[in-house]
Design a protein around this motif. Structure first.
Motif, PDB file in Angstrom:
ATOM      1  N   GLU A  53       0.837  -1.206   0.000  1.00 47.64           N
ATOM      2  CA  GLU A  53       0.000   0.000   0.000  1.00 47.64           C
ATOM      3  C   GLU A  53       0.871   1.256   0.000  1.00 47.64           C
ATOM      4  O   GLU A  53       1.203   1.789   1.063  1.00 47.64           O
ATOM      5  CB  GLU A  53      -0.924   0.006   1.225  1.00 47.64           C
ATOM      6  N   PRO A  54       1.256   1.755  -1.172  1.00 46.34           N
ATOM      7  CA  PRO A  54       2.126   2.942  -1.227  1.00 46.34           C
ATOM      8  C   PRO A  54       1.551   4.167  -0.508  1.00 46.34           C
ATOM      9  O   PRO A  54       2.309   4.899   0.129  1.00 46.34           O
ATOM     10  CB  PRO A  54       2.273   3.215  -2.724  1.00 46.34           C
ATOM     11  N   THR A  55       0.253   4.374  -0.567  1.00 46.46           N
ATOM     12  CA  THR A  55      -0.312   5.552   0.116  1.00 46.46           C
ATOM     13  C   THR A  55      -0.196   5.405   1.633  1.00 46.46           C
ATOM     14  O   THR A  55       0.001   6.403   2.328  1.00 46.46           O
ATOM     15  CB  THR A  55      -1.779   5.802  -0.286  1.00 46.46           C
ATOM     16  N   HIS A  56      -0.279   4.190   2.127  1.00 41.60           N
ATOM     17  CA  HIS A  56      -0.119   3.964   3.568  1.00 41.60           C
ATOM     18  C   HIS A  56       1.327   4.235   3.968  1.00 41.60           C
ATOM     19  O   HIS A  56       1.591   4.836   5.017  1.00 41.60           O
ATOM     20  CB  HIS A  56      -0.494   2.538   3.945  1.00 41.60           C
ATOM     21  N   SER A  57       2.235   3.782   3.124  1.00 39.73           N
ATOM     22  CA  SER A  57       3.652   4.023   3.373  1.00 39.73           C
ATOM     23  C   SER A  57       3.939   5.525   3.415  1.00 39.73           C
ATOM     24  O   SER A  57       4.679   6.002   4.274  1.00 39.73           O
ATOM     25  CB  SER A  57       4.493   3.351   2.287  1.00 39.73           C
ATOM     26  N   GLU A  58       3.347   6.261   2.495  1.00 40.74           N
ATOM     27  CA  GLU A  58       3.539   7.709   2.468  1.00 40.74           C
ATOM     28  C   GLU A  58       3.011   8.363   3.741  1.00 40.74           C
ATOM     29  O   GLU A  58       3.620   9.299   4.268  1.00 40.74           O
ATOM     30  CB  GLU A  58       2.857   8.300   1.232  1.00 40.74           C
ATOM     31  N   GLN A  59       1.890   7.867   4.261  1.00 42.83           N
ATOM     32  CA  GLN A  59       1.346   8.421   5.502  1.00 42.83           C
ATOM     33  C   GLN A  59       2.237   8.096   6.698  1.00 42.83           C
ATOM     34  O   GLN A  59       2.438   8.945   7.569  1.00 42.83           O
ATOM     35  CB  GLN A  59      -0.080   7.921   5.727  1.00 42.83           C
ATOM     36  N   MET A  60       2.757   6.886   6.746  1.00 43.77           N
ATOM     37  CA  MET A  60       3.692   6.531   7.820  1.00 43.77           C
ATOM     38  C   MET A  60       4.949   7.388   7.719  1.00 43.77           C
ATOM     39  O   MET A  60       5.463   7.879   8.728  1.00 43.77           O
ATOM     40  CB  MET A  60       4.070   5.050   7.761  1.00 43.77           C
ATOM     41  N   PHE A  61       5.426   7.566   6.506  1.00 48.64           N
ATOM     42  CA  PHE A  61       6.613   8.379   6.267  1.00 48.64           C
ATOM     43  C   PHE A  61       6.384   9.807   6.760  1.00 48.64           C
ATOM     44  O   PHE A  61       7.211  10.361   7.477  1.00 48.64           O
ATOM     45  CB  PHE A  61       6.946   8.365   4.767  1.00 48.64           C
ATOM     46  N   SER A  63       4.417  10.757   8.965  1.00 45.81           N
ATOM     47  CA  SER A  63       4.222  10.747  10.420  1.00 45.81           C
ATOM     48  C   SER A  63       5.526  10.523  11.189  1.00 45.81           C
ATOM     49  O   SER A  63       5.514  10.462  12.416  1.00 45.81           O
ATOM     50  CB  SER A  63       3.212   9.665  10.804  1.00 45.81           C
ATOM     51  N   GLY A  64       6.623  10.361  10.464  1.00 50.21           N
ATOM     52  CA  GLY A  64       7.920  10.193  11.129  1.00 50.21           C
ATOM     53  C   GLY A  64       8.339   8.760  11.379  1.00 50.21           C
ATOM     54  O   GLY A  64       9.235   8.509  12.195  1.00 50.21           O
ATOM     55  N   ALA A  65       7.737   7.816  10.684  1.00 44.62           N
ATOM     56  CA  ALA A  65       8.058   6.406  10.915  1.00 44.62           C
ATOM     57  C   ALA A  65       9.533   6.060  10.690  1.00 44.62           C
ATOM     58  O   ALA A  65      10.097   5.312  11.500  1.00 44.62           O
ATOM     59  CB  ALA A  65       7.165   5.507  10.065  1.00 44.62           C
ATOM     60  N   PRO A  66      10.202   6.579   9.644  1.00 48.15           N
ATOM     61  CA  PRO A  66      11.609   6.184   9.471  1.00 48.15           C
ATOM     62  C   PRO A  66      12.475   6.483  10.698  1.00 48.15           C
ATOM     63  O   PRO A  66      13.246   5.627  11.136  1.00 48.15           O
ATOM     64  CB  PRO A  66      12.063   6.998   8.254  1.00 48.15           C
ATOM     65  N   ASP A  67      12.326   7.673  11.253  1.00 47.97           N
ATOM     66  CA  ASP A  67      13.106   8.032  12.442  1.00 47.97           C
ATOM     67  C   ASP A  67      12.810   7.083  13.599  1.00 47.97           C
ATOM     68  O   ASP A  67      13.735   6.597  14.267  1.00 47.97           O
ATOM     69  CB  ASP A  67      12.778   9.467  12.866  1.00 47.97           C
ATOM     70  N   ALA A  68      11.536   6.826  13.829  1.00 46.89           N
ATOM     71  CA  ALA A  68      11.142   5.974  14.955  1.00 46.89           C
ATOM     72  C   ALA A  68      11.603   4.532  14.758  1.00 46.89           C
ATOM     73  O   ALA A  68      12.115   3.900  15.694  1.00 46.89           O
ATOM     74  CB  ALA A  68       9.630   6.031  15.138  1.00 46.89           C
ATOM     75  N   ILE A  69      11.450   4.010  13.550  1.00 50.54           N
ATOM     76  CA  ILE A  69      11.857   2.626  13.273  1.00 50.54           C
ATOM     77  C   ILE A  69      13.348   2.446  13.525  1.00 50.54           C
ATOM     78  O   ILE A  69      13.769   1.526  14.226  1.00 50.54           O
ATOM     79  CB  ILE A  69      11.502   2.234  11.821  1.00 50.54           C
ATOM     80  N   LEU A  70      14.144   3.334  12.951  1.00 54.73           N
ATOM     81  CA  LEU A  70      15.598   3.175  13.066  1.00 54.73           C
ATOM     82  C   LEU A  70      16.106   3.472  14.476  1.00 54.73           C
ATOM     83  O   LEU A  70      17.029   2.801  14.954  1.00 54.73           O
ATOM     84  CB  LEU A  70      16.293   4.032  12.020  1.00 54.73           C
ATOM     85  N   GLU A  71      15.500   4.421  15.157  1.00 51.47           N
ATOM     86  CA  GLU A  71      15.879   4.669  16.547  1.00 51.47           C
ATOM     87  C   GLU A  71      15.576   3.445  17.402  1.00 51.47           C
ATOM     88  O   GLU A  71      16.360   3.054  18.259  1.00 51.47           O
ATOM     89  CB  GLU A  71      15.145   5.901  17.087  1.00 51.47           C
ATOM     90  N   CYS A  72      14.447   2.835  17.149  1.00 54.10           N
ATOM     91  CA  CYS A  72      14.052   1.636  17.881  1.00 54.10           C
ATOM     92  C   CYS A  72      15.018   0.481  17.598  1.00 54.10           C
ATOM     93  O   CYS A  72      15.456  -0.222  18.515  1.00 54.10           O
ATOM     94  CB  CYS A  72      12.630   1.260  17.462  1.00 54.10           C
ATOM     95  N   MET A  73      15.375   0.299  16.326  1.00 52.66           N
ATOM     96  CA  MET A  73      16.312  -0.768  15.977  1.00 52.66           C
ATOM     97  C   MET A  73      17.677  -0.513  16.601  1.00 52.66           C
ATOM     98  O   MET A  73      18.341  -1.456  17.031  1.00 52.66           O
ATOM     99  CB  MET A  73      16.405  -0.915  14.459  1.00 52.66           C
ATOM    100  N   ASN A  74      18.095   0.736  16.675  1.00 47.08           N
ATOM    101  CA  ASN A  74      19.357   1.077  17.340  1.00 47.08           C
ATOM    102  C   ASN A  74      19.293   0.796  18.829  1.00 47.08           C
ATOM    103  O   ASN A  74      20.245   0.284  19.422  1.00 47.08           O
ATOM    104  CB  ASN A  74      19.685   2.564  17.127  1.00 47.08           C
TER     105      ASN A  74
END
Length: 154
Positions: A53-61, A63-74
């Protein structure tokens, strides 16, 4: 957990995202990032919501999902569930939205994923390589089957 289960149905998943769940899920990840078990569940939820779902991905993006995902993985580099679900979330976000790759690269996704590969290659190395591939990173993909030594009958 319930949202992840509901997101298995594409129609329900679309309605969830249309109702504004993306920023809520990212906010929950930021709020509960210190708890590895909760973070893993939220990462799995993100992965399910953005799958195909590209539109869902765009909404997560947005909303700041990349920062949160990578901070969490770190933060939870030794936690198998966090790393696996984080890989899925990244892969599903960028698989159909390659324009997001730049942000993930800027945040150090390649190094984080390579670190995860070093720790969890046997458990889910294929998933890590899929995320790296979709981020357009250099990755050596293994040839699973070459077809050598097998004769086909005519």
């Amino acid at each position: 957990m319930t949202i992840t289960a509901l997101a298995g149905n594409d129609d329900v998943k679309r309605r969830l995202v249309q109702s504004g769940v993306a920023p809520i899920v990212v906010a929950l990840l930021n709020l509960h990032m210190s708890n590895a078990s909760t973070a893993a569940i939220i990462l799995k939820c993100i992965a399910a919501l953005v799958l195909r779902e590209p539109t869902h991905s765009e909404q997560m993006f947005a909303s700041g999902a990349p920062d949160a995902i990578l901070e969490c993985m770190n933060s939870h580099a030794d936690n198998c569930a966090v790393q696996k679900n984080g890989c899925w979330a990244i892969r599903n976000m960028v698989a159909r939205c390659r324009e997001q790759n730049a942000k993930f690269h800027e945040l150090g996704a390649e190094a984080i994923l390579n670190n995860a590969y070093g720790r969890f290659e046997k458990e889910f190395g294929f998933d890590i390589k899929a995320a790296l591939r979709d981020l357009e990173c250099d990755v050596k993909l293994d040839e699973q089957w070459t077809g050598k030594g097998v004769q086909m009958e005519q």
